[in-house]
Design a protein around this motif. Structure first.
Motif, mmCIF file in Angstrom:
data_model
loop_
_atom_site.group_PDB
_atom_site.id
_atom_site.type_symbol
_atom_site.label_atom_id
_atom_site.label_comp_id
_atom_site.label_asym_id
_atom_site.label_seq_id
_atom_site.Cartn_x
_atom_site.Cartn_y
_atom_site.Cartn_z
ATOM 1 N N VAL A 11 0.510 -1.649 -0.339
ATOM 2 C CA VAL A 11 0.004 -0.403 0.251
ATOM 3 C C VAL A 11 0.735 1.869 -0.034
ATOM 4 O O VAL A 11 2.004 1.495 0.663
ATOM 5 C CB VAL A 11 -0.630 0.031 1.193
ATOM 6 N N HIS A 12 0.700 2.243 -1.547
ATOM 7 C CA HIS A 12 2.010 3.641 -1.262
ATOM 8 C C HIS A 12 0.798 4.350 -1.000
ATOM 9 O O HIS A 12 0.044 5.033 -1.608
ATOM 10 C CB HIS A 12 1.857 3.432 -2.264
ATOM 11 N N LEU A 13 1.936 5.165 0.093
ATOM 12 C CA LEU A 13 1.187 6.831 0.291
ATOM 13 C C LEU A 13 2.054 7.904 -1.043
ATOM 14 O O LEU A 13 3.448 7.555 -0.364
ATOM 15 C CB LEU A 13 1.495 6.782 1.750
ATOM 16 N N LEU A 14 1.615 8.593 -1.558
ATOM 17 C CA LEU A 14 2.177 9.613 -2.008
ATOM 18 C C LEU A 14 2.477 10.438 -1.319
ATOM 19 O O LEU A 14 2.324 10.788 -0.365
ATOM 20 C CB LEU A 14 1.525 10.396 -3.083
ATOM 21 N N LYS A 15 4.052 11.003 -1.453
ATOM 22 C CA LYS A 15 5.115 11.710 -1.173
ATOM 23 C C LYS A 15 6.089 12.939 -1.449
ATOM 24 O O LYS A 15 5.771 12.559 -2.688
ATOM 25 C CB LYS A 15 6.064 10.431 -0.412
ATOM 26 N N THR A 16 6.952 13.374 -0.987
ATOM 27 C CA THR A 16 6.770 14.698 -2.007
ATOM 28 C C THR A 16 8.398 14.387 -1.860
ATOM 29 O O THR A 16 8.755 15.169 -2.756
ATOM 30 C CB THR A 16 6.780 16.164 -1.626
ATOM 31 N N THR A 17 9.026 13.823 -1.295
ATOM 32 C CA THR A 17 10.421 13.138 -2.562
ATOM 33 C C THR A 17 10.489 13.164 -3.269
ATOM 34 O O THR A 17 9.512 13.018 -3.906
ATOM 35 C CB THR A 17 10.543 12.364 -0.904
ATOM 36 N N ASN A 18 11.953 12.955 -3.443
ATOM 37 C CA ASN A 18 11.742 12.929 -5.199
ATOM 38 C C ASN A 18 11.358 11.306 -5.433
ATOM 39 O O ASN A 18 11.587 11.090 -6.732
ATOM 40 C CB ASN A 18 14.191 13.387 -5.221
ATOM 41 N N ASP A 19 11.714 10.505 -4.552
ATOM 42 C CA ASP A 19 11.396 9.222 -5.251
ATOM 43 C C ASP A 19 10.398 9.083 -6.019
ATOM 44 O O ASP A 19 9.104 8.493 -6.556
ATOM 45 C CB ASP A 19 11.179 8.432 -4.220
ATOM 46 N N TYR A 20 9.273 10.359 -5.119
ATOM 47 C CA TYR A 20 7.840 9.887 -5.719
ATOM 48 C C TYR A 20 7.096 11.746 -6.393
ATOM 49 O O TYR A 20 6.722 11.101 -7.637
ATOM 50 C CB TYR A 20 7.178 10.050 -4.752
ATOM 51 N N ASN A 21 8.147 12.248 -6.684
ATOM 52 C CA ASN A 21 8.068 13.429 -7.212
ATOM 53 C C ASN A 21 9.012 13.744 -8.206
ATOM 54 O O ASN A 21 10.323 14.670 -7.757
ATOM 55 C CB ASN A 21 7.602 14.538 -6.502
ATOM 56 N N PRO A 22 9.376 13.627 -9.176
ATOM 57 C CA PRO A 22 10.313 13.807 -10.079
ATOM 58 C C PRO A 22 10.556 15.206 -9.935
ATOM 59 O O PRO A 22 9.415 15.917 -10.476
ATOM 60 C CB PRO A 22 10.568 13.198 -11.184
ATOM 61 N N LYS A 23 11.873 15.791 -10.003
ATOM 62 C CA LYS A 23 11.677 17.945 -9.958
ATOM 63 C C LYS A 23 11.070 18.636 -10.940
ATOM 64 O O LYS A 23 11.132 18.997 -11.814
ATOM 65 C CB LYS A 23 13.032 18.310 -9.637
ATOM 66 N N PRO A 24 11.364 17.296 -12.541
ATOM 67 C CA PRO A 24 10.991 18.149 -13.619
ATOM 68 C C PRO A 24 9.634 18.405 -13.905
ATOM 69 O O PRO A 24 9.148 19.240 -14.706
ATOM 70 C CB PRO A 24 11.787 17.407 -14.876
ATOM 71 N N VAL A 25 8.702 18.005 -13.215
ATOM 72 C CA VAL A 25 7.481 17.660 -13.202
ATOM 73 C C VAL A 25 6.985 19.028 -12.802
ATOM 74 O O VAL A 25 6.706 20.457 -13.820
ATOM 75 C CB VAL A 25 6.643 16.859 -12.411
ATOM 76 N N SER A 26 7.988 19.861 -11.572
ATOM 77 C CA SER A 26 7.241 20.923 -11.201
ATOM 78 C C SER A 26 7.793 22.105 -12.173
ATOM 79 O O SER A 26 6.510 23.064 -12.860
ATOM 80 C CB SER A 26 7.811 21.285 -9.862
ATOM 81 N N GLN A 27 9.251 21.927 -12.194
ATOM 82 C CA GLN A 27 9.607 22.921 -13.448
ATOM 83 C C GLN A 27 9.194 23.070 -14.598
ATOM 84 O O GLN A 27 8.772 24.224 -15.221
ATOM 85 C CB GLN A 27 11.372 22.631 -14.040
ATOM 86 N N PHE A 28 9.020 21.385 -15.197
ATOM 87 C CA PHE A 28 8.129 21.865 -16.718
ATOM 88 C C PHE A 28 6.497 22.260 -16.629
ATOM 89 O O PHE A 28 6.390 23.327 -17.420
ATOM 90 C CB PHE A 28 7.307 20.416 -16.810
ATOM 91 N N VAL A 29 5.474 22.401 -15.337
ATOM 92 C CA VAL A 29 4.547 23.506 -15.452
ATOM 93 C C VAL A 29 5.332 24.711 -15.227
ATOM 94 O O VAL A 29 3.621 25.209 -15.849
ATOM 95 C CB VAL A 29 3.523 22.674 -14.008
ATOM 96 N N GLN A 30 5.554 24.983 -14.349
ATOM 97 C CA GLN A 30 6.011 26.696 -14.444
ATOM 98 C C GLN A 30 6.342 27.222 -15.434
ATOM 99 O O GLN A 30 6.003 28.736 -15.523
ATOM 100 C CB GLN A 30 7.379 26.908 -13.136
ATOM 101 N N LYS A 31 6.657 26.318 -15.857
ATOM 102 C CA LYS A 31 7.750 26.511 -17.694
ATOM 103 C C LYS A 31 6.801 27.115 -18.683
ATOM 104 O O LYS A 31 6.678 27.892 -19.585
ATOM 105 C CB LYS A 31 8.693 26.026 -18.448
#
Length: 758
Positions: free
Chosen positions: A336-356
């Motif tokens: 059972v997985h709980l999503l987290k904001t660590t890099n394992d779950y949240n690759p940095k480029p996603v946020s940067q891509f949306v911002q761009k």
């Protein structure tokens, strides 16, 4: 459709110059529809590029009218093969027929220089393709491994029964057994899961109108036979072994004089070359990968006993016993997985891509969903409106992309560029025109659109060709161009892509390596992507397509007078979904409206973004969905041995914890998660604790439907109706029964409909 077996492979052995071949295998007595055949070939080439050879294999018993489809009427049969030249059939087409002994005879085309090797590799490649495509190699996960009937331990095993699914593929394997059927009165299969194979051989013999007494088919349990029975096999029998990694079972049959060598055939072999050479006459298909057979499978390690097994002693994984080619089932382990904001779950480029690429409004977006240009029957789950981006590139909000694009143009467009070839979409053309406008005006360039005969427009013998694509996911068209450009070997190729959006890093590396290959290392072709993001490339059965079908069925049950509120809500939603081509995708109507008609919106401090300068009015629903979808896609494509991963196996089921909906309590985030995830991720019935928690959560948001806590309730109901969110049936019906009593007409009406169909 699987009426015919179509596959591709690379030939490295039958001639000095390697080539790729497409094979179309026809086992039928009669082809009832030329259009159906042509359509199936067309579907195959939608996912695969044209090859140097096109091989058709027909039976001698095929009726005369069907034969015409490959001779007199072949232009109609192969009309939808992309990129074929006017002389393609004369240079590339080979038509073979097979006889009652399974031998192939050339009926049309230029005979291969080493025909024996050519045919041998073709049969080996086809048999291997069947094995791989249908999951013949069963792989364990870290929590378990397999114990063979020979008591060997391994993390993998071959299961031939898995691959015997489609009739045309079964017949492809069966023709290779025809020559072994002379004077056979009985057939012994080491597992009943391959019994279909000898029966397919009997059917082929019937079609050839051979006179024979049908042999009896028996099954035995491979190594258990040596312990239970001491008798030899009848002298006029054929023994079929489903698979072997060593040939030891053949050795034991021979050593104990149970049968003669000529009586034994192993369908699939995967193991050391010296073992294969010992039994080469007894193997139908050698799966083993080698220097000249890259399509094959790698050998895998086995351990002779549990005390020597590293999987038991070091990895502490659980041994699962195999009987014949069937493993003894156990309950799957549920992670059972709980999503987290660590890099394992949240690759940095996603946020940067949306911002761009964010649009700062509901109507000015690059990131959209549910649209694909030039295709009426498919829509990408995630769509980047690159044409809009180029048209508005002078806008300050896209300044970072403009800087990157200009820098790549300055650095990578060669001075000797003669041609710019752009893919046949509006955005690629605009990008090509932008590139031309940015390079020195004294350069004489010719812009070419990718069409069937584009190569005829390339008349220069040297210089560079820039292949321009606005966005690519699989690179299929680029690979097709690369193949066709081999006839212009002195033209340098440069791939220039605006946004490269592969499904995973592994896929990306493999594609780029394939595209870069030239004659030698000095001829390596540059691949430039201004932006890259790993995200979903799904374009069929998206949540919006499934939603449309769901509401179309539901609307037929709703009375437009007595249930006018519900009818108008569904009709309005269907109108939005049906007009997705007109709006070039969805931005602000990605999700169902709330019970009161308001749209879901994002509140401040979104955990997966590294920027906070936004309000509910300048963020679109599609940008939020893209973020969650990309996170889920990355987890789904993580290797099963890594954590976290949402891959599924028979022994490990990875699901998203119900706590995710408590933790990320914005309705728009919950809706994004429900639509982005597969049904496997919400299979709460597999785990009693998760089932109970999800049930309690659903009951709570039904009770609080008119508060912020329940704003995504209609999305949850839709997920249940689409059978994506699954509880134990009695719990699901209890939830829906309570939802039907809700005072809101929409919630009650949709719940009632779902209750009657689940």
């Amino acid at each position: 459709m699987r009426n015919y077996f179509i596959f591709q492979y690379e030939d490295l052995v039958s001639s000095k110059q390697k080539f790729r071949a497409t094979v179309i295998f026809i086992p039928h007595e009669k082809i009832h529809s030329q259009n159906t055949l042509s359509q199936e070939i067309s579907y195959f080439f939608q996912e695969n590029s044209i090859t140097e050879k096109l091989v058709v294999i027909l039976p001698e018993y095929l009726d005369k009218e069907s034969l015409k489809y490959f001779f007199q009427y072949r232009d109609d049969t192969f009309v939808r093969i992309p990129g074929k030249s006017s002389d393609y059939f004369e240079k590339s087409l080979l038509i073979y027929s097979f006889n009652s002994s399974g031998e192939l005879e050339l009926k049309f085309g230029n005979k291969p220089k080493n025909e024996k090797k050519f045919i041998s590799l073709l049969l080996r490649s086809g048999s291997t393709t069947i094995f791989k495509n249908n999951g013949g190699l069963v792989e364990s996960t870290p929590d378990h491994h397999f114990v063979f009937p020979s008591n060997k331990h391994s993390s993998k095993f071959l299961r031939t029964g898995n691959v015997l699914i489609y009739q045309s593929e079964i017949f492809f394997l069966a023709i290779q057994l025809l020559k072994h059927m002379k004077e056979v009165s009985s057939i012994y299969c080491d597992t009943s899961s391959i019994n279909v194979l000898p029966y397919a051989v009997f059917e082929l013999q019937r079609r050839f109108k051979l006179s024979f007494e049908c042999p009896t088919v028996h099954s035995f349990s491979s190594y258990e036979m040596f312990e239970s029975y001491k008798e030899s096999f009848p002298y006029d029998s054929l023994i079929l072994i489903s698979a072997s990694t060593s040939g030891n079972i053949v050795d034991r049959i021979l050593n104990e004089k149970r049968a003669e060598r000529s009586q034994i055939q192993v369908i699939y072999f995967l193991g050391p070359n010296e073992k294969y050479q010992n039994h080469i006459s007894n193997v139908i298909c050698n799966l083993t990968k080698d220097e000249n057979f890259q399509l094959g499978e790698l050998e895998f390690k086995t351990y002779n006993s549990s005390d020597k097994c590293e999987l038991c002693s070091i990895a502490h994984s659980r041994p699962i016993n195999i009987r014949s080619d069937v493993f003894l089932t156990v309950q799957p382990k549920v992670e059972v997985h709980l999503l987290k904001t660590t890099n394992d779950y949240n690759p940095k480029p996603v946020s940067q891509f949306v911002q761009k690429f964010r649009g700062y409004s509901d109507t000015d977006n690059v990131i959209k969903v549910f649209y694909k240009e030039n295709d009426a029957n498919a829509d990408y789950e995630i769509y980047f409106d690159f044409a809009h981006l180029i048209e508005n590139i002078e806008d300050e909000k896209f300044s970072k992309f403009k800087e990157s694009l200009n820098r790549y143009i300055d650095k990578t467009i060669p001075a000797n560029t003669k041609y710019i070839l752009y893919l046949p979409d509006i955005a690629s053309k605009k990008l090509a025109e932008y590139i031309v406008a940015k390079i020195p005006t004294n350069v004489n360039l010719k812009l070419i659109k990718l069409e069937q005969n584009f190569i005829d427009q390339i008349i220069e013998e040297s210089g560079s060709l820039i292949i321009v694509a606005s966005c690519i996911s699989t690179g299929k068209k680029l690979l097709q161009i690369s193949r066709l450009m081999r006839s212009r070997e002195n033209i340098n190729l440069v791939y220039f892509v605006g946004i490269y959006r592969p499904i995973s890093e592994k896929f990306s590396i493999e594609l780029i390596n394939d595209l870069k290959k030239g004659k030698d290392k000095s001829d390596e072709r540059p691949f430039i992507s201004v932006e890259q993001i790993n995200c979903s490339i799904q374009q069929v059965s998206t949540s919006w397509e499934n939603e449309k079908h769901f509401f179309e069925k539901m609307l037929s049950t709703v009375n437009d007078e007595s249930d006018k509120v519900l009818y108008d809500y569904i009709n309005d939603r269907l109108d939005t979904l049906r007009k997705n081509k007109e709006t070039r995708g969805l931005s602000d109507k990605v999700f169902l409206r709330k019970y009161n008609g308001e749209n879901l919106y994002l509140r401040k401090n979104f955990a997966f973004w590294n920027f906070t300068d936004y309000t509910k009015d300048d963020i679109s629903q599609s940008e939020v969905y893209f973020t969650i979808s990309t996170l889920v896609t990355n987890l789904e494509n993580n290797d099963i041995n890594l954590f976290p991963s949402l891959k599924q196996t028979n022994y490990v089921r990875n699901i998203l914890s119900p706590r995710n909906f408590h933790r990320f309590n914005d309705g728009i985030i919950q809706a994004s998660l429900l639509r982005a995830g597969k049904s496997d991720f919400f299979s709460y019935y597999l785990d009693s604790e998760s089932n109970l928690k999800m049930k309690e959560f659903l009951l709570s948001i039904i009770e609080k439907y008119n508060t912020e806590d329940g704003e995504a309730l209609l999305e949850f109901l839709l997920a249940i109706g689409l059978k994506k969110l699954r509880l134990k049936r009695e719990d699901l019906r209890e939830v829906l029964a309570i939802a039907q009593k809700c005072e809101n007409i929409l919630i009650a009406g949709i719940s009632k409909y779902i209750y009657n169909i689940v």
